[in-house]
Scaffold this active site. Sequence first.
Site, PDB file in Angstrom:
ATOM      1  N   PRO A  65      13.654  -1.476  17.017  1.00  0.00           N
ATOM      2  CA  PRO A  65      13.577  -2.339  15.690  1.00  0.00           C
ATOM      3  C   PRO A  65      14.079  -1.703  14.344  1.00  0.00           C
ATOM      4  O   PRO A  65      14.611  -2.226  13.668  1.00  0.00           O
ATOM      5  CB  PRO A  65      11.966  -2.768  15.665  1.00  0.00           C
ATOM      6  CG  PRO A  65      11.518  -2.511  17.230  1.00  0.00           C
ATOM      7  CD  PRO A  65      12.431  -1.256  17.846  1.00  0.00           C
ATOM      8  N   GLY A 120     -14.205 -19.503  -6.455  1.00  0.00           N
ATOM      9  CA  GLY A 120     -13.344 -20.498  -5.736  1.00  0.00           C
ATOM     10  C   GLY A 120     -13.231 -21.937  -6.307  1.00  0.00           C
ATOM     11  O   GLY A 120     -13.595 -22.210  -7.465  1.00  0.00           O
ATOM     12  N   HIS A 163     -14.419 -12.380 -13.532  1.00  0.00           N
ATOM     13  CA  HIS A 163     -14.192 -11.646 -12.378  1.00  0.00           C
ATOM     14  C   HIS A 163     -14.210 -10.227 -12.597  1.00  0.00           C
ATOM     15  O   HIS A 163     -13.068  -9.680 -12.629  1.00  0.00           O
ATOM     16  CB  HIS A 163     -12.720 -12.031 -11.696  1.00  0.00           C
ATOM     17  CG  HIS A 163     -12.789 -13.335 -11.359  1.00  0.00           C
ATOM     18  ND1 HIS A 163     -12.919 -13.788 -10.008  1.00  0.00           N
ATOM     19  CD2 HIS A 163     -12.481 -14.629 -12.000  1.00  0.00           C
ATOM     20  CE1 HIS A 163     -12.903 -15.057  -9.931  1.00  0.00           C
ATOM     21  NE2 HIS A 163     -12.582 -15.714 -11.149  1.00  0.00           N
ATOM     22  N   ILE A 171       0.880  -0.980  -0.076  1.00  0.00           N
ATOM     23  CA  ILE A 171      -0.122   0.085   0.073  1.00  0.00           C
ATOM     24  C   ILE A 171       0.824   1.150   0.031  1.00  0.00           C
ATOM     25  O   ILE A 171       0.631   2.264  -0.687  1.00  0.00           O
ATOM     26  CB  ILE A 171      -1.099  -0.217   1.142  1.00  0.00           C
ATOM     27  CG1 ILE A 171      -1.983  -1.061   0.862  1.00  0.00           C
ATOM     28  CG2 ILE A 171      -1.674   1.403   1.311  1.00  0.00           C
ATOM     29  CD1 ILE A 171      -2.875  -1.113   2.185  1.00  0.00           C
ATOM     30  N   CYS A 202     -17.870 -16.230 -11.068  1.00  0.00           N
ATOM     31  CA  CYS A 202     -17.242 -17.277 -11.482  1.00  0.00           C
ATOM     32  C   CYS A 202     -17.617 -18.659 -10.884  1.00  0.00           C
ATOM     33  O   CYS A 202     -18.573 -19.158 -11.264  1.00  0.00           O
ATOM     34  CB  CYS A 202     -15.509 -17.119 -10.995  1.00  0.00           C
ATOM     35  SG  CYS A 202     -14.511 -18.083 -12.290  1.00  0.00           S
ATOM     36  N   GLU A 224     -14.546  -7.954 -10.369  1.00  0.00           N
ATOM     37  CA  GLU A 224     -13.731  -7.146  -9.537  1.00  0.00           C
ATOM     38  C   GLU A 224     -12.320  -6.616  -9.611  1.00  0.00           C
ATOM     39  O   GLU A 224     -12.092  -5.486  -8.993  1.00  0.00           O
ATOM     40  CB  GLU A 224     -13.896  -8.110  -8.056  1.00  0.00           C
ATOM     41  CG  GLU A 224     -12.840  -9.360  -8.123  1.00  0.00           C
ATOM     42  CD  GLU A 224     -13.688 -10.581  -8.563  1.00  0.00           C
ATOM     43  OE1 GLU A 224     -14.345 -10.425  -9.497  1.00  0.00           O
ATOM     44  OE2 GLU A 224     -12.978 -11.561  -8.403  1.00  0.00           O
TER      45      GLU A 224
END
Length: 538
Positions: free
Chosen positions: A189, A352, A505, A18, A379, A507
């Site tokens: 860290p 899936g 798909h 991101i 799908c 998306e």
Amino acid sequence: MKYIVVTGGVISGLGKGITTASIGRILKDRGYNVVPMKIDPYINIDAGTMNPFQHGEVYVLADGTEVDLDFGHYERFMDIELGGEHNITTGVIFLSVINRERNGEYLGQTVQIIPHVTNEIKLRIREVAARSNADICIVEIGGTVGDIESMPFLEAVRQMRREEPRENFLLIHVTLVPLTKLGEQKTKPTQHSVKALRELGLQPDIIVCRCERALAEDVKEKIAMFCDVDKRDVISAPDTDEIYEVPVLLENEGIFESIRDKMLLNKSEKRFYWENIVEKCRNLSGETEVAIVGKYAGLEDSYLSIKEAIKHAMMDLRCNVDIMWIEAEDLETDEGAMRKLERADGVLVPGGFGTRGTEGKIRAIEFARVHGKPFLGICLGFQLAVVEVARNLAGLKNANSTEFCDDTPHPVVDLLDEQRGIMKKGGTMRLGNGVVIIKENTLAHRIYGKTEIVERHRHRYEVNPSYLDMLSDAGILFSGTDSDGNKMEILELPNHPFFFATQFHPEFRSRPDRPSPPFRAFISACMRHATQHNAEEV
Ligand code: GLN
């Protein structure tokens, strides 16, 4: 060509993807042509065969390459389409080095990590960057500094840094600044991970610190001193519940000015205001609940692009949508799960693989069909809608997909001949962009407003053409097909308020300011359902 390399330290899962996507966005808003590249230090050639439990969703690029979900962030934030060459894995590099060795290209030399593997890495990065015609190439290195796997890549980066002019190469290191129970921000860290980078000969130019709360000034000073950067180059990146806000957060920290001054960039003026997109995520009203019936419902990252596509639709429709995650298998046994479905304003069955949970998904589809709830199938969701209608409306008892039952009497979803015979894992799927032809005067046509669209695919099985007549008689309208008309791509039930499913798909092509049309139409139908429902309750 200018290069920005992004590395990560301390822990994995810091949101480096991101951050990379956001930096790309910030530069793009100033008119730079930016292209991202991702280096994944694993031996797989691509992400296709990787378990979504471990890696989140498999994202599919236009050219059909299966990559990890960071590519979704890149494409959505930067509004671009990438090709598979933008993903470099250890596997890709080694395969190519070994092929070169077999072809005798190394002329009898001993083939080694340095220089042969590192040369191959540098060559790839430079070639892909050059071909993309970008001004700036951002290379994200997966994994955490210190991992054995990423060593050859960091060494290649070290060499590139020496070879490129100073202003053409920038290293951004993303680290974690944890907060103690007493509210103290700990810099150790970060110091250690920068030390690890330095041991490899790399000094970061900018350090982006992930933290729960914005970094305190004295914490920035400390990091600057110990890590040998200017204080302005220590960027605070606090947690946010809205990922689209990250470019704005980084920008407010002055990351652009830091990059500009080090890389001698001359375009500073903003040409696009990402703030307008962020604003759309805020002030949403209404309460609409959507059930996603999936197999990894406990692991929402496996449906990341679906979640984002719903969000894009929400942003456009200015409405609030709550997602209810329902484990498909629970619908087979657990009445509580069924009641959750009753509460939902719409049901989404995503893609899936594998048998587990399929009967539960079919129950969810039946429920949505019988009760007039908006349904969006994607799908596998499309294929199971065909199975549901075949069983319950066409009277084809025990109809199934041959993926789940080899000897079903009614293989309504099956492998087509072209796919049979080449059933080798990984190599047989219909992948990537494909043209879909849409019939006029259908819901699909109203949704897309076009008769020809392009969407991404990732599947093996198809609606069996021998059952098309029976399925049509049962009420299914196949409103979209591939360009030959042989493969079914979209189905709808004309006498239902909203029953729509796609073999592709949608998306993957959804963008924050351009929601995917089926998602927008589905959410809009769910909102209508919520309003009616509330009216009935009063
Ligand atoms: N398992 C189905 C097929 O291979 C659906 C794939 C998917 O949903 N992505 O055709």
